[in-house]
Structure formats: C-alpha cells, structure tokens
Motif scaffolding. Structure first.
Motif, short mmCIF file in Angstrom:
data_model
loop_
_atom_site.label_atom_id
_atom_site.label_comp_id
_atom_site.label_asym_id
_atom_site.label_seq_id
_atom_site.Cartn_x
_atom_site.Cartn_y
_atom_site.Cartn_z
N ILE A 1 0.82 -1.15 0.01
CA ILE A 1 -0.02 -0.12 -0.08
C ILE A 1 0.91 1.35 0.00
CG2 ILE A 1 -1.56 1.36 1.31
CD1 ILE A 1 -2.62 -1.43 2.49
N TYR A 2 0.49 2.13 -0.75
CA TYR A 2 1.11 3.41 -1.09
C TYR A 2 0.37 4.69 -0.98
CZ TYR A 2 4.68 0.33 -2.66
OH TYR A 2 5.76 -0.66 -2.85
N VAL B 1 -2.80 3.58 -3.26
CA VAL B 1 -3.00 2.85 -4.20
C VAL B 1 -2.55 1.41 -3.72
CG1 VAL B 1 -0.63 3.13 -5.17
CG2 VAL B 1 -2.26 2.22 -6.65
N VAL B 2 -3.13 0.25 -4.08
CA VAL B 2 -2.89 -1.00 -3.45
C VAL B 2 -2.02 -1.90 -4.77
CG1 VAL B 2 -3.64 -3.14 -2.39
CG2 VAL B 2 -4.77 -0.79 -1.92
N ALA C 1 -7.22 2.53 -3.98
CA ALA C 1 -7.65 2.00 -5.52
C ALA C 1 -6.54 1.04 -5.87
CB ALA C 1 -7.34 3.22 -6.54
N LEU C 2 -6.96 -0.11 -6.58
CA LEU C 2 -5.99 -0.94 -7.09
C LEU C 2 -5.10 -0.40 -8.18
CD1 LEU C 2 -8.25 -4.13 -7.71
CD2 LEU C 2 -6.64 -3.65 -5.83
N ALA C 3 -3.77 -0.63 -8.19
CA ALA C 3 -2.91 -0.17 -9.18
C ALA C 3 -3.32 -0.62 -10.57
CB ALA C 3 -1.31 -0.83 -8.96
N ARG C 4 -3.19 0.24 -11.43
CA ARG C 4 -3.86 -0.04 -12.96
C ARG C 4 -3.16 0.73 -13.96
NH1 ARG C 4 -6.98 4.31 -10.48
NH2 ARG C 4 -7.49 5.80 -12.20
N THR C 5 -3.36 0.15 -14.93
CA THR C 5 -2.74 0.69 -16.34
C THR C 5 -3.94 1.22 -17.14
OG1 THR C 5 -2.59 -1.29 -17.46
CG2 THR C 5 -0.75 -0.33 -16.30
N ASP D 1 1.58 2.10 -12.46
CA ASP D 1 0.39 3.20 -12.01
C ASP D 1 0.85 4.62 -12.02
OD1 ASP D 1 -2.44 2.93 -10.32
OD2 ASP D 1 -0.98 4.39 -9.47
N LEU D 2 1.99 4.70 -11.45
CA LEU D 2 2.64 6.17 -11.49
C LEU D 2 2.69 6.75 -12.86
CD1 LEU D 2 4.99 6.11 -8.60
CD2 LEU D 2 2.62 6.70 -8.36
#
Length: 431
Positions: free
Chosen positions: A3-4, A25-26, A59-63, A87-88
């Motif tokens: 988690i960040y 973000v998870v 939020a789940l990490a996503r692209t 994600d970033l």
C-alpha cells in the motif's frame, strides 16, 4: 499486498501544505482480497474501495489503454501484476506521481505514509523544487481533461511554470481535436475549481497559451487585443483587464457565482462593432446574450447563471450609482431583484467591485458604490409593505397600483436615508 500514499496528498505534504484527502494505491491485490478485509467497493470505471474505518479511498494499481477520443475512451487493466511504477506512469504530472510507502500505525488496519522512503521514478521532487508543471509520459495526451487540470494547478501553484515540452504537447492535443471531445459537465467542473484558486488568471493564461481557450471559451478568448475605453486605462486591453478582475475576485474571497460573473461580465466587448470602439456602447446586452450561450453550452448551474446575467446587464449602472437619486436607486434594486434575494444582490455588488478595482492603480481603491447600495437596500427593506398593501386595497386599489404605492414608499425611505438629505425632501428625477 503493498500500500502506498500517492497523488496530491504526497505533493502537498512535501510542499508543507495542509493535506485534505489521503489517496492510496494497492499493489498486488485483487478486488476479492480487499473485499474480504472489509473494504467497500465504490468504483464504477475501475476498482476503488473505501477503508472500512477511515473511509479513505484505496484504488488497485492499474494501467490504461486509449480506445476512443475523449476522457472516457479508456480500457482499464487492474490486476495483481500491475507494478507501482506502471500505475504512476499513467498519472498526469510528475509532482503528482510520487508515492510514499504505507506503514501500519497503532490502530489496526490504519496506515501512515513513510516520507523517508519516497518512490519517485519520474523526478517529481526535482520538479517541485524547480516549481515546474511537467507531464509524466506521453500518456498525458490520451486524456484531454489533463489540459484543464494542468491549467487549474497553474492557478493553485501560481509561481510554477509549465515545462515547454508539456505546453507543446498540449498544443498538439488541441490541434488534434482532443479538446472537442470533452463533455460540458467536466469542463465546467474544472473551470469552477480553477476560478476558486488563489490566482485564477493563471488558469486562463495557460488555456490561452495552449490554444484550448479558443475551443472551450471563444467568447473569452476574443477579449485579448480589444482596447479598453479611455477612462479605463487604454494601455491595458480587455483580456488583460479580465485577468486582473479575476485575481481581484480571489483577493476579495468572492464565492464561485460572483467569480463566474467576473469572468463573463464583459463578453460583449469581444464583439463590439468597429464604429463604437473603444467606447463599447451596448456591450452589456451583447454580454448577456453571449453569456446565455456559454451557460447553455457548459450547463452552468442556475445560481451562477443568474448572478452573471445581472452583473453583465447592470455593472455599468452599479458603477454609476453614486450619481443616482433615490428613484433611480430603487429601480436599480428592483431590476437586480434585491428585495427578494438580498444575499444574491450582495454577491452582485462584490462582482462589480472586482470589476472596478481590477484596473491599473485601483487595486487598493475604495468602492463606495457597494456600501451605498447596501444602505439603500436596507432603508427600502425597512418599509412595512404589508400595512401599505392593506391600506391600498381598502382604498380600492389593486395589482400594479399597490406595487406603485410600495415603490414610492421605498423611494421616500431611500431619499430620507441619503447623506445630506433632509427628511421628507422630494426625491430628484430618476435615471
């Protein structure tokens, strides 16, 4: 599962600003895993969850992959294999693409960011120090809302500059028609937020530099290069004057409706016929007509529409109100619907003050028209209208005649309240 803390919360903390919302973000999790821990799903377009105790967003990490024009044309991939850096990379600006690892605090399930172990793959901290707004990757071009967001950030962080390569990218997006695909509600949302920043002029300067202002608000874009009347510092054109007015609205802490009125009060000057330049005769009615088009196109809320319409039509009369007698003052109050909506009238006067003081050398000048009109309204409001109406009805009068009786009583009350006027003196001829 990792988690960040991400986004604006990290940015503002690094700038020493108050952190309003914590976004997390998870990485390495599934929706089912979060649900099993009590997180509540709320996301429609991608998996977002509320913490069961703090109600902060996780939020789940996503692209994201572009699938169509506009800000909704995306396919989202949110799986455990998506990395934090991926994600970033989809974020808008480098200063918003910094992450702080979470560590548990004394309360079970609660987290605190570890700012000693920041993850900053795109140089966001360096851009914070240099005060630069820079896009993260070429993915910026896939979402036209980011042009508006960057312009809004320029209004919030007014001492930040826009990186040349980012401005060039924004211009390319405008030329490619991406801005044309924006939905009205999203445009209004970002414009409204930008108007409420500490230096709203910066938002419109960036939109103008990118070419987006011509697409989104051509009525405003046309004001640059239009000369001001001789009495209003002709060396400053109408577009520059508008920027000074907007910044004055922020300085005076005006509400959104008044700031929107400031934005639109002079739209008619952009269509002033050449034969009446630079006096701008009749620009009030032209401004009101153009304002109607803007409000319909952007679906502006009713309260903002109403105040902006009155300011567009009446700001000149408000500016001249020091020379008006009691009868003309009451008619002005009536046209502004001040008796039914006194708070709205106060906001109208505030917008007019912003217009008057948004000029070279007048930033610190008093605006006596505002207290004079508020005093006139207070005097007129003190008239007991119900007994007057009952007496008029008893005398066989009705409808407009009753209204005339109340009007005349208000004129007399205002006349008696004017400084240096003897009570009972007949009011002078009106406007």
């Amino acid at each position: 599962m990792e988690i960040y803390m991400v986004g604006g919360a990290v940015r503002d903390a690094l700038l020493g600003l108050p952190v309003q919302d914590h976004d997390w973000v998870v990485v390495g999790a599934t929706p089912e895993a979060l649900a099993d821990q009590g997180y509540l799903p709320v996301g429609k377009d991608f998996p977002v969850f509320l913490h069961p105790e703090t109600r902060e967003e996780y939020a789940l990490a996503r692209t994201e992959r572009k699938t169509a024009r506009g800000y909704r044309g995306f396919a989202v991939h949110a799986e455990p294999d998506v990395t934090l850096e991926q994600d970033l990379a989809r974020r808008d600006l480098t200063i918003n693409a910094i992450a702080a690892p979470a560590r548990g605090d004394d309360a079970p399930g609660r987290f605190e960011p570890d700012f000693a172990a920041l993850i900053d793959p795109f140089g966001g901290q360096k851009d914070l120090q240099a005060k630069v707004l820079r896009h993260v990757t070429g993915a910026f071009r896939e979402d036209p809302v980011r042009i508006l967001r960057l312009a809004r950030f320029a209004a919030r962080f007014s001492d930040f500059s826009v990186a040349p390569e980012t401005l060039a990218l924004m211009r390319d997006m405008v030329a490619e028609g991406e801005v044309d695909a924006l939905v009205p509600e999203r445009v209004w949302q970002e414009l409204a937020r930008g108007l409420m920043e500490d230096k709203p002029s910066r938002m419109f300067e960036v939109l103008r530099d990118s070419g987006a202002l011509d697409k989104l608000l051509p009525e405003v874009a046309r004001l640059w290069g239009v000369p001001q009347p001789a009495a209003h510092h002709p060396e400053v054109d109408t577009g520059i004057h508008l920027m000074m007015v907007l910044d004055m609205s922020a300085q005076l802490k005006a509400p959104l409706a008044a700031r929107f009125a400031c934005l639109c009060h002079d739209l008619g000057k952009g269509t002033t016929p050449a034969e009446v330049l630079p006096r701008h005769i009749g620009h009030e009615d032209r401004s009101a007509r153009l304002l109607k088009d803007v409000c319909e196109r952007l679906r502006v809320p009713v309260d903002c529409r109403e105040i902006a319409d009155v300011v567009a039509r009446e700001h000149g009369n408000v500016h001249r109100s020091e020379s008006l007698g009691a009868a003309a003052l009451v008619r002005l109050l009536e046209r502004c619907d001040a008796f039914r909506k006194p708070q709205r009238f106060a906001d109208i006067l505030l917008a007019c003050e912003c217009d008057a003081r948004g000029r070279l050398g007048l930033h610190d000048s008093p605006y006596p028209q505002r207290p004079r009109l508020l005093a006139a309204l207070a005097a007129a409001q003190a008239v007991p209208t119900q007994p007057l109406a009952q007496a008029a009805q008893a005398a066989g009068r009705g409808g407009k005649q009753i209204g005339d009786v109340i009007h005349q009583a208000r004129v007399k009350a205002v006349q008696d309240s004017l400084p240096g006027t003897a009570a009972g003196q007949p009011p002078p001829a009106g406007m």
